[in-house]
Structures are given as structure tokens and as C-alpha cells.
Design an enzyme around this catalytic site. Structure first.
Site, mmCIF file in Angstrom:
data_model
loop_
_atom_site.group_PDB
_atom_site.id
_atom_site.type_symbol
_atom_site.label_atom_id
_atom_site.label_comp_id
_atom_site.label_asym_id
_atom_site.label_seq_id
_atom_site.Cartn_x
_atom_site.Cartn_y
_atom_site.Cartn_z
ATOM 1 N N TYR A 126 1.220 1.198 14.013
ATOM 2 C CA TYR A 126 2.262 2.396 13.273
ATOM 3 C C TYR A 126 1.718 3.651 13.126
ATOM 4 C CZ TYR A 126 -1.248 1.171 9.379
ATOM 5 O OH TYR A 126 -2.523 1.300 8.605
ATOM 6 N N HIS A 132 0.854 -1.394 -0.020
ATOM 7 C CA HIS A 132 -0.118 -0.113 -0.036
ATOM 8 C C HIS A 132 0.875 1.294 -0.114
ATOM 9 C CE1 HIS A 132 -3.202 -2.568 2.332
ATOM 10 N NE2 HIS A 132 -3.299 -2.718 1.062
ATOM 11 N N LYS A 147 5.716 6.101 7.385
ATOM 12 C CA LYS A 147 5.473 5.323 8.733
ATOM 13 C C LYS A 147 6.280 4.734 9.313
ATOM 14 C CE LYS A 147 1.435 3.310 5.565
ATOM 15 N NZ LYS A 147 1.009 2.300 4.929
ATOM 16 N N ASP A 155 -6.778 -5.869 -2.248
ATOM 17 C CA ASP A 155 -5.437 -6.333 -2.516
ATOM 18 C C ASP A 155 -5.224 -7.039 -3.606
ATOM 19 O OD1 ASP A 155 -4.476 -4.311 -0.722
ATOM 20 O OD2 ASP A 155 -4.231 -5.725 0.938
#
Length: 190
Positions: free
Chosen positions: A131, A61, A71, A169
Site C-alpha cells: 500500500y 488502524h 491509502k 490490536d
């Protein structure tokens, strides 16, 4: 805290200093001054947490500009194979990836800068994954790349028939067909 450089200089493994005894453990999962002194200069605006079972693969992603995200990822419970993929065309490491096992046991963190796609697969019965993001999530700018693109050569450490993916996905394009960032223009940093 120790910072470990990876094969892609912008991607960093963070090994926190863990203080443990018979009561348990303690470590700083974020300290702006210390991380900044080690080249991780982000203003985090969003924290996320997910729980997944064995074989769940989330990724690869990223978000298109102007909603690109850096991130800082880690595992609270369980273990994952975490992957950062360079999708900056014209970059010296374009199409290359870093794969690191993150676990509750090793307490490693992975810094994934802007201009990279990110994904992970669960290696244990379950995982709690957390995250930080330096930009808010914007559904209209969400993008993805096929986890099984043969051009990437990613060994996910899980048998193909054990993967569990979201319908979204399963439809991600190959790297060759994806919307990319321009390393020379660097609009993804804004």
C-alpha cells in the site's frame, strides 16, 4: 482502468486494465494523471509491504491529525478481506464500512481516504499486501478500533478462533470510545 463507487462515496475500488498473455501480465498500479482524473488526488510519500499468514487480522488502524493518511492498497499474492470504516463523526456514513475482497487474481485496489480506519484479514494460506500512504507513519499518532466491535457489524469471513492479532490490536477501543475525526471541521484532511 475502471473506478467502482462503493456505498461510501469517498471509498473507491480501482480495477486496473490488465494486459496478459502466455508470458504473464502487466498493469499500471499507479499513474498520477489517470488516478487524479478519477478523483484520487494524492501525493504518495511512503510505500509499505507486509507478508502475513491465514487468519492474521491487521486493524482497524488510522493515524490522528496532523498525521492522517489516505491509502491505496492492493494484494500481490494471496487474498484478503479489506475493510474501510468511516470514523468521521457527523458524516452521513459514520460507523459504516466497505468490505472488499482484494486478491492477486482480481488485482483490485482499494482507495481508503483520510478520516477512515483500515484493516484486513488474510483469507488464503499467505498474503503479500502492498500500500501507498500520503503521509508518513508517526507512532505517537497511531490509533485503532476494535475489529470485533458489535456496533460495526463487520463479517470478516474468518472464524473467530482462527484470528491472529498483535497484542496492540487486541487492546483497540470500541468505536464509541475511540478518538474520531470531525466531518464538519475536516481537520483530518490537512
Amino acid at each position: 482502468m475502471q473506478i467502482i463507487d462503493t456505498a461510501i462515496p469517498e471509498v473507491k475500488i480501482v480495477v486496473p486494465k490488465v494486459f496478459g498473455d502466455d508470458r504473464g501480465y502487466f498493469f499500471e498500479s499507479w499513474n498520477e494523471e489517470k488516478y487524479s482524473a478519477n478523483g484520487i488526488n494524492c501525493r504518495w510519500v511512503q510505500d509499505n509491504e507486509s507478508r502475513s499468514k491465514y487468519g492474521v487480522l491487521r486493524g482497524l488502524h488510522y493515524q490522528a491529525a496532523p498525521y492522517t493518511q489516505a491509502k491505496l492498497v492492493r494484494v500481490i499474492e494471496g487474498a484478503v478481506l479489506d475493510v474501510a470504516l468511516d470514523i468521521r463523526k457527523n458524516s452521513p456514513t459514520f460507523g459504516k464500512h466497505v468490505a472488499v475482497e482484494l486478491s492477486a487474481e482480481n488485482k483490485y485496489q482499494l482507495f481508503v481516504p483520510r478520516g477512515f480506519a483500515h484493516g484486513f484479514v488474510v483469507l488464503t494460506e499467505s498474503v503479500t499486501f502492498a500500500y501507498k500512504c500520503d503521509n508518513t507513519y508517526m507512532p505517537s499518532h497511531e490509533r485503532g478500533i476494535a475489529f470485533n466491535d458489535p456496533a460495526l457489524g463487520i463479517d470478516w469471513k474468518v472464524e473467530l478462533d482462527k484470528f491472529i492479532l498483535s497484542p496492540k490490536d487486541m487492546k483497540n477501543p470500541l468505536l464509541a470510545d475511540a478518538e474520531l475525526f470531525d466531518y464538519n471541521n475536516q481537520e483530518y484532511l490537512k
